[in-house]
Design an enzyme around this catalytic site. Sequence first.
Site, PDB file in Angstrom:
ATOM      1  N   LEU A  85       0.810  -1.170   0.041  1.00 59.52           N
ATOM      2  CA  LEU A  85       0.023   0.156  -0.171  1.00 59.52           C
ATOM      3  C   LEU A  85       0.828   1.179  -0.147  1.00 59.52           C
ATOM      4  O   LEU A  85       0.290   2.359   0.282  1.00 59.52           O
ATOM      5  CB  LEU A  85      -0.747  -0.053   1.155  1.00 59.52           C
ATOM      6  CG  LEU A  85      -1.899  -1.135   1.185  1.00 59.52           C
ATOM      7  CD1 LEU A  85      -3.044  -0.869   2.484  1.00 59.52           C
ATOM      8  CD2 LEU A  85      -2.998  -1.028  -0.001  1.00 59.52           C
ATOM      9  N   CYS A 138       8.692  -7.624 -13.976  1.00 58.44           N
ATOM     10  CA  CYS A 138       7.499  -8.451 -13.763  1.00 58.44           C
ATOM     11  C   CYS A 138       6.130  -7.543 -13.782  1.00 58.44           C
ATOM     12  O   CYS A 138       5.298  -8.050 -14.739  1.00 58.44           O
ATOM     13  CB  CYS A 138       7.525  -9.208 -12.450  1.00 58.44           C
ATOM     14  SG  CYS A 138       9.083  -9.871 -12.207  1.00 58.44           S
TER      15      CYS A 138
END
Length: 434
Positions: free
Chosen positions: A253, A263
Amino acid sequence: MKISIIGTGYVGLVTGACFADIGHEVVCIDTNQEKIDLLIEGILPFHENGLEEMIMRNTLSKNLKFSSSYSTAAENEIFFICVDTPNDQLGKPDLANLNNVIDSLLQSINKNSLVVIKSTVPLGTIGMIQEIFDNFLQDLNFEVEVCSNPEFLREGNAISDFLQPDRIVVGANSTNAIKKLRKIYAPLKIKEKSFFSMSIESSELTKYASNCFLATKISFMNEISQIADSANANIHEIKEAMGADKRIGDLFLNSGIGFGGSCFPKDLEALVSSQKQFNLKNGILKKVIDVNKNQLDFFIDKIMLVLKKRNLSKINIAIWGTSFKPNTDDMRESPAIKLIKKISSHANKLFIFDPVCSSERIKKELIEINNANIVEEKYQATQFSDALIICTEWKEFAELDYTKLSNTIVFDGRNMLDKNSLEQSGISYYGIGT
Ligand code: UGA
C-alpha cells in the site's frame, strides 16, 4: 533428487542454488558460455542478497554445477525451465528463448522426463509445449510430461521467499507430476494447505493474477495519494488505518512514483493482451498501467511547480536511487530511470547516486542524457545540488544527516521520510499525498 535448471537468469540461479541448498543435485544450464565460465568462478551477473554465498557453498559441496551442454542436462529426468520471456514491442511476451529451449530439449531428452515451466508464459503456452513434445515423441518409447510451477520470488528477498514460501503452486495433468513436485519441495516442510495443485491453465493464470493484483493495490494507493495531495490529507495516516482492516491488509500500500521491474509492467501488458485475444473488454488492468504512468508525471509536475514558485530553473538536482526497488541492481522498467530521463532537460546538472547499481550500468541506461554525473556517495550528490529527488526506497536513504541537506529541497518519490522531522530541521519537504 537430480534436477536440471535451464536458464541462469534471476529465477534460474535462485531456483538452482536453493534446490541445491536443500539437498538436491543440480546442474544449471545456459547456452551463454561466457556466463557459465563466470558462474563457475563464482561471479554472478546480478546482485541478490545471499546468493553468491549460497552458490559458493553448493558449488564446493558439488551439489551445484554449471554447464552449457544440453547433453549434461539430459542426464537428469527433471527439467525446470527458467528462461526469460520479455515483452515484444506490442506488449506480448517474446517466446524466442523458450522456443529455443524446447527445440534443444526435443533433441536431447532420451527417457521419461518431467519438464516444469517456471518462466511466466502466456496463457495456453504450456498446453502447446505438451503438444509439441507429444507430436515429436510419437514414435519413441518414452514420454515427457510438461507442467507449471510459477515462481513468486521478490528480487532482493528471493532466497527467503524460496525457502519460506507463502505457497507453492503446481499445475499438472497427472498425479505423478504433482507427486514429484511435492517430493522436490518436501525439504521446505511447508504446510499441506500451502501446496496448491490445480490445472495447468489455472496455474498459469494464478501467476499473472497475483502480480497484477499487487500492482493494482499500488496503483490504487497512488491514485488516492494524488487525491490526498489536493485534499490536504496524509497518505501515511490513510494507509495505516486502511491496512488495519484484515480484508485489505497492510502490504503493498506504499504510494510513490509507481512500480517498475521486469514483472509487474510486463505481466499487466500480457494479461491485457490476453483479454484482446479472448475478445474481452479491458478494464481494471489497463487502468492500473495508466495510473502507474500518470503517477510519475504527477510527481514531476509537482516538482516543477515548486521550483517555478521559487523562481528556480535549470538548477542542479541530486537523484538518490536508480534501481526499480531497493536491494537489487535491476533497473529494468525502473521509475527512477524514467524520471531522470524526463527531468534531465529541466536541470543544469544531475548528480546521481545508487548504493548498488554500478556507474557503468547507470551510464548505459542513461546513454542519451548528457548532464548526468554518477557519484559514489549520497552526500556527494547533494553537495552541489539545490534539490534532491528520492527515487528508490533504499533503507540508507532514511538515515539522514540533516546538516548536509540544509539548503536542499527534498522531493521524496517514495514517501519514505518523515516530513515533520525534516521540516522541523528547516528542510523543505515534498512527498506525494503527505
Ligand atoms: C514481483 C512479485 O512481488 C513477486 O511475487 C513475483 O514473483 C515477481 O514479481 C515475479 O513475477 O518474478 P518484484 O518484481 O521483485 O516481485 O518486485 P516487488 O517487490 O513486487 O516490487 C515491484 C515494484 O512495486 C517496485 O518498483 C516497488 O518499488 C513497487 N512497490 C512495491 C510500490 O510502489 N509500493 C509498494 O507498496 C510495494
